[in-house]
Write a protein that holds these residues in place. Sequence first.
Motif, short mmCIF file in Angstrom:
data_model
loop_
_atom_site.label_atom_id
_atom_site.label_comp_id
_atom_site.label_asym_id
_atom_site.label_seq_id
_atom_site.Cartn_x
_atom_site.Cartn_y
_atom_site.Cartn_z
N ALA A 79 0.85 -1.19 0.00
CA ALA A 79 0.00 0.00 0.00
C ALA A 79 0.88 1.24 0.00
N ILE A 80 0.38 2.31 -0.63
CA ILE A 80 1.07 3.59 -0.64
C ILE A 80 0.64 4.37 0.59
N VAL A 81 1.61 4.90 1.33
CA VAL A 81 1.30 5.73 2.49
C VAL A 81 1.99 7.08 2.32
N HIS A 82 1.44 8.09 2.98
CA HIS A 82 2.01 9.43 2.96
C HIS A 82 2.64 9.70 4.32
N VAL A 83 3.94 9.90 4.30
CA VAL A 83 4.70 10.14 5.53
C VAL A 83 4.91 11.64 5.66
N GLY A 84 4.45 12.20 6.77
CA GLY A 84 4.52 13.65 6.94
C GLY A 84 5.30 14.06 8.16
N LYS A 85 5.92 15.24 8.07
CA LYS A 85 6.60 15.81 9.23
C LYS A 85 6.51 17.33 9.16
N VAL A 86 6.64 17.95 10.31
CA VAL A 86 6.69 19.41 10.38
C VAL A 86 8.10 19.83 10.02
N ASN A 87 8.23 20.59 8.94
CA ASN A 87 9.60 21.00 8.56
C ASN A 87 9.73 22.49 8.30
N GLU A 88 8.67 23.26 8.58
CA GLU A 88 8.76 24.72 8.48
C GLU A 88 7.89 25.33 9.58
N LEU A 89 8.43 26.34 10.26
CA LEU A 89 7.70 27.09 11.29
C LEU A 89 8.05 28.56 11.16
N GLY A 90 7.07 29.44 11.32
CA GLY A 90 7.35 30.87 11.31
C GLY A 90 6.56 31.59 10.24
N ASP A 91 7.16 32.61 9.67
CA ASP A 91 6.53 33.38 8.60
C ASP A 91 6.84 32.70 7.28
N LEU A 92 5.87 32.00 6.73
CA LEU A 92 6.09 31.19 5.52
C LEU A 92 5.44 31.81 4.30
N ARG A 93 5.31 33.10 4.28
CA ARG A 93 4.59 33.74 3.18
C ARG A 93 5.25 33.55 1.82
N VAL A 94 6.54 33.21 1.81
CA VAL A 94 7.24 33.03 0.53
C VAL A 94 7.08 31.62 -0.02
N LEU A 95 6.45 30.73 0.74
CA LEU A 95 6.28 29.35 0.30
C LEU A 95 4.89 29.12 -0.26
N ILE B 198 4.74 22.49 19.39
CA ILE B 198 5.09 21.77 18.16
C ILE B 198 6.57 22.00 17.88
N GLN B 199 7.27 20.92 17.58
CA GLN B 199 8.70 20.99 17.31
C GLN B 199 8.99 20.71 15.84
N MET B 200 10.07 21.29 15.36
CA MET B 200 10.52 21.01 14.00
C MET B 200 10.84 19.52 13.85
N ASP B 201 10.51 18.98 12.70
CA ASP B 201 10.82 17.60 12.31
C ASP B 201 10.02 16.56 13.08
N GLN B 202 9.03 16.98 13.85
CA GLN B 202 8.21 15.98 14.52
C GLN B 202 7.21 15.40 13.52
N PRO B 203 6.70 14.19 13.77
CA PRO B 203 5.69 13.62 12.88
C PRO B 203 4.48 14.54 12.75
N ALA B 204 3.91 14.58 11.58
CA ALA B 204 2.76 15.45 11.32
C ALA B 204 1.48 14.77 11.82
N GLU B 205 1.35 14.75 13.13
CA GLU B 205 0.16 14.23 13.80
C GLU B 205 -0.30 15.34 14.74
N LEU B 206 -1.24 16.14 14.26
CA LEU B 206 -1.60 17.38 14.94
C LEU B 206 -3.10 17.49 15.12
#
Length: 447
Positions: A364-380, A417-425
């Motif tokens: 099965a295909i799964v989507h693995v997520g993590k938090v990798n950006e925090l702050g002012d992300l208006r340029v993304l 929330i910490q950088m690089d933690q699993p995206a389970e929010l």
Amino acid sequence: MTTALILSALLATVPASSYSAAAVPGPQALTTLWEQVHSKELPLPPLVRHSHVEKHLKRLHEKAPDLFQLEVVGHSVEGRALYHVSLGTGARHVLLWSQMHGDEPTATTALIDFLEYIRTHREEPWVSRILSELTLHAVPLLNPDGAERYQRRNAQGIDINRDALALQTPEARTLKALRDRLQPFIGFNLHNQSWRYAVGSTGRPASISLLAAAFDEPRSDNPGRVLAKKVCAVIRDALEPLAPGQVGRYDDSFEVRAFGDNMTRWGTPSVLIETGPWPSRTPDAPLVQLNFVALATALDALASGKAAQADVARYESIPENDSTGLVYLMLKGVGLFGADGKPFTADVGISVTRAVRDTGKGLAIVHVGKVNELGDLRVLGALETVDGGGLFAVPLSGPAAKEGDTLHLAQPKQHAIQMDQPAELMLLKPLEKASTYRIERIIRFER
């Protein structure tokens, strides 16, 4: 005769009268035609394995032995056959190879679909022209051992695309020997890229990135590389109606070890097609379609002479893609708790990669997520943006949590929330009672 003179002579053999005759269908029509020939027996691209490719190639040969020549040109580290399928009678040879990285599968499916289209539509004038003007050679799956594991590298742990000079992998040696035998006048190097790629600074996903590979450090031009640029221009014009603002130009820095760069240096100018993110939870079909349209349009342009007439500026004006300009999911302007427990407002960017896992009932295909950006992300940019105004984001409290539940956060600093933690929010809405919240949305990706 030099490579440049040979190339010029071959291009000169295309009659000018064929430029407008037997036009290839337009981009939208090609997507409809793709739907008619796409095999429903093939699983989604990340789940396609050597056995699937082998079965389809053998079936093509069995159904049209006069059209398709099938040859085992080598074997992988673990002994899987490396197939070379050829078709056409033209004097100009074209080499297409896909999935030298085992976890980059989209174009493998598109190649199989394109070959099936040629089989079932060989009498159409534009298809007949391709077969008479060109001889096509395809290696649809160069790294079957990597594909079996859905990993980039081969079974030795080597990146085949960085083995063009050392030739320590049997897969690289096979591709190099095939090129040397065929002496193709152009090649198509088919890959996938990270879902973090954006088109320039637009924030739009780079669903397809194109590159006319360089052959030296100064990134010089010669007739071959100019032709590759023109082919990229043709592909751009075909794909932009289907993916407006989602075609980027890949970084053309010279990589001395890479196959695309060395193919160009050896006399086979290479067109790189990198398949990237698509703004949908089900991206595979539209991305395979884009590759199908790109291949059909490019090969028609080479056969008809349209490629030689294309405007190089259409390639050079493609915005260069940005490898960190996109996130999969952005929580915009959401409340967060700091390590000191004090609230603040920021954007949260979640990146996602795909993985293939055995569920016990099959792959099965799964989507693995993590938090990798925090702050002012208006340029993304983001494939999906959630307005976090009036909400707080905290780590998921446990597997039993569900939307609509209320909870009490007595010590907010424990919910940072910490950088690089699993995206389970969880996204929480504050209630009137102090430190009490209602769960508005649960965000859960695989670890």
